[in-house]
Scaffold this active site. Sequence first.
Site, short mmCIF file in Angstrom:
data_model
loop_
_atom_site.label_atom_id
_atom_site.label_comp_id
_atom_site.label_asym_id
_atom_site.label_seq_id
_atom_site.Cartn_x
_atom_site.Cartn_y
_atom_site.Cartn_z
N ASP A 67 30.17 -8.11 -22.03
CA ASP A 67 31.31 -7.58 -22.76
C ASP A 67 31.70 -6.17 -22.30
OD1 ASP A 67 29.03 -6.40 -23.81
OD2 ASP A 67 29.21 -7.32 -25.77
N HIS A 138 25.88 -10.75 -34.43
CA HIS A 138 26.76 -11.01 -33.28
C HIS A 138 25.96 -11.04 -31.97
CE1 HIS A 138 27.80 -6.46 -32.83
NE2 HIS A 138 27.08 -6.79 -31.77
N GLU A 143 31.82 -11.89 -32.96
CA GLU A 143 31.60 -11.43 -34.32
C GLU A 143 31.57 -12.60 -35.30
OE1 GLU A 143 30.69 -8.53 -34.84
OE2 GLU A 143 32.00 -6.97 -34.07
#
Length: 248
Positions: A67, A138, A143
């Site tokens: 990410d 998460h 999420e």
Amino acid sequence: MKIFREKDYDAMSRRAATVIAGEIVHNPSCLLGLATGSTPEGTYKYLVDWYKQGLLSFQSVRSVNLDEYVGLAPDHDQSYRYFMQSNLFDHVDIVPENTRVPDGLTKDALAFCAGYDAYIRAQGYVDLQLLGIGRNGHIGFNEPDDHFVKETHVVDLAESTIDANARFFASRDDVPKQAISMGMGAIMGAKKVLLCASGEDKADAICRAVSGAITPQCPGSILQLHPNVVLVADEAALSKLIASGVKV
Ligand code: GLP
């Protein structure tokens, strides 16, 4: 799920590093899925040490990161690209072109995300995916939600995640509100998953992820459906799981 119960953060870090090193030794051109956050910092330190001792080479290793914050440039000191450079890539012999971190400045997020997934698919998926876990369960930046997202996508960060990550920024207002995250398709497509956790504040998330209901409200719980997960955690992070009666 294989569980390694370690006494503290350092022991967790060392154990996780042995799993990654083992993968690299076994498959020198492996595709590693890498993670950021405070959890893997110690693991990367061990890998750098072992590289410096000549025990390990990253020369043929390829990597994809989970990410990145939307809006942060690669040289921003809180970007995940910067984290990877300063914690691992700058200190080992990995070829820069072989490392991928989502582009937080992309002007076309849809195309970028599709290309990220296409790359992972074209490589035959990740060989070993390293994961931390958020206090809200998460993984990556997937999420809690009412559904799992398969593809790499842009995520609106949960308020609790913004709170948790504010410690790294000058103020809470400086924390980006969005991120690009690998979806569950890439994570679950990995041949092996290495989930790491340390500290009391992860005990609830670990307990829910490992032995709770499989639900997108606790994204890490999807790992119960993965056939090859190794959990490396310290006593504090395992405390609720152990108290709930699960044998570790
Ligand atoms: C961050 C990252 C995750 C990480 C998690 C836990 O927001 N997106 O990849 O696993 O939250 O972070 P930490 O290890 O700092 O507790």
